[in-house]
Design an enzyme around this catalytic site. Structure first.
Site, mmCIF file in Angstrom:
data_model
loop_
_atom_site.group_PDB
_atom_site.id
_atom_site.type_symbol
_atom_site.label_atom_id
_atom_site.label_comp_id
_atom_site.label_asym_id
_atom_site.label_seq_id
_atom_site.Cartn_x
_atom_site.Cartn_y
_atom_site.Cartn_z
ATOM 1 N N HIS A 125 0.855 -1.191 0.000
ATOM 2 C CA HIS A 125 0.000 0.000 0.000
ATOM 3 C C HIS A 125 0.891 1.242 0.000
ATOM 4 O O HIS A 125 1.149 1.853 1.034
ATOM 5 C CB HIS A 125 -0.893 -0.027 1.248
ATOM 6 C CG HIS A 125 -1.898 1.079 1.305
ATOM 7 N ND1 HIS A 125 -3.127 0.995 0.691
ATOM 8 C CD2 HIS A 125 -1.861 2.291 1.903
ATOM 9 C CE1 HIS A 125 -3.809 2.102 0.919
ATOM 10 N NE2 HIS A 125 -3.058 2.914 1.648
ATOM 11 N N GLU A 175 0.904 -1.781 4.286
ATOM 12 C CA GLU A 175 1.472 -0.433 4.253
ATOM 13 C C GLU A 175 2.838 -0.400 4.943
ATOM 14 O O GLU A 175 2.966 -0.814 6.094
ATOM 15 C CB GLU A 175 0.537 0.553 4.946
ATOM 16 C CG GLU A 175 1.019 1.992 4.871
ATOM 17 C CD GLU A 175 0.041 2.962 5.505
ATOM 18 O OE1 GLU A 175 -0.068 4.092 5.006
ATOM 19 O OE2 GLU A 175 -0.625 2.585 6.495
ATOM 20 N N ASP A 178 -1.817 -10.301 0.745
ATOM 21 C CA ASP A 178 -0.994 -9.405 -0.064
ATOM 22 C C ASP A 178 -1.877 -8.646 -1.050
ATOM 23 O O ASP A 178 -1.908 -8.946 -2.245
ATOM 24 C CB ASP A 178 0.080 -10.215 -0.796
ATOM 25 C CG ASP A 178 1.082 -9.326 -1.523
ATOM 26 O OD1 ASP A 178 1.074 -8.105 -1.287
ATOM 27 O OD2 ASP A 178 1.867 -9.861 -2.327
#
Length: 208
Positions: free
Chosen positions: A103, A164, A155
């Site tokens: 992310h 993230e 994932d």
């Protein structure tokens, strides 16, 4: 509080920290690895402090040698780098199986060198965020949020709680790796005020 926390990390206190079935410290689903790397760094610092002061760690189960703190820190780093039930490295670019859809906007959108076309804010979101493809720019070395309480990990780019990356995940890990590379010899940690400052900062971070 420092001894209490260290004992709880080792599973030898009156109230021990939660761990996943695979042995990873677990505090919360959203970016759990920030707590893992911070606690591991604290363990290496406190281990050297005990050696420097000629003491053992005093836990409810009895005295514990400082070397166990280093072994604990190593076990957490080993888990992060792939020694876990999923055989997944949570450091991007390390090992054969690491997160491919982190992310991270810069990592997700195609490089300007490959496609110089302008990408608007909404365009980047609509075109790249929901894409199932691997990130076009690999953020090598980044530590992501990590697995959940059961060692599971999805994932997916939208799964920000686990995929993230954050600088405060990596920063303590650098200290841990530097210390572990020095072996079990120990370093003088009796510098005035340094250990106390580090312990207070990290304990506040771990208990927030």
């Amino acid at each position: 509080k420092s001894e209490y926390f260290m004992c709880s990390c080792l599973g030898k206190g009156s109230h021990n920290v939660q761990k996943t079935p695979g042995g990873l410290i677990y505090r919360q689903r959203w970016n759990n690895l920030q707590f893992v790397t911070s606690a591991s760094f604290l363990a290496t610092v406190y281990s050297d402090y005990l050696v420097s002061s000629g003491r053992n760690l005093r836990c409810d189960s009895g005295n514990v040698p400082s070397s166990e703190l280093l072994s604990f820190a190593k076990s957490q780093v080993d888990y992060i780098l792939g020694d876990n039930p999923r055989a997944t490295s949570y450091m991007v670019g390390y090992g054969n199986n690491f997160p491919q859809r982190i992310h991270h906007r810069g990592s997700s959108i195609v490089s300007i060198k490959a496609n110089p076309s302008f990408v608007s804010c909404f365009g980047g979101y609509n075109t790249w965020f929901s894409s199932k493809r691997s990130n076009t720019n690999q953020l090598t070395g980044a530590i992501v949020g990590g697995p959940d309480a059961y060692d599971d990990f999805a994932d997916e780019r939208k799964n920000y709680e686990q995929t993230e990356p954050a600088t405060y995940n990596n920063a303590p890990l650098l200290g841990v790796l530097a210390r572990l590379s020095g072996g079990h010899g120990g370093y003088n940690q009796l510098l005035p005020g340094i250990v106390i400052i580090i312990l207070k900062f990290l304990l506040l971070s771990c208990y927030k």
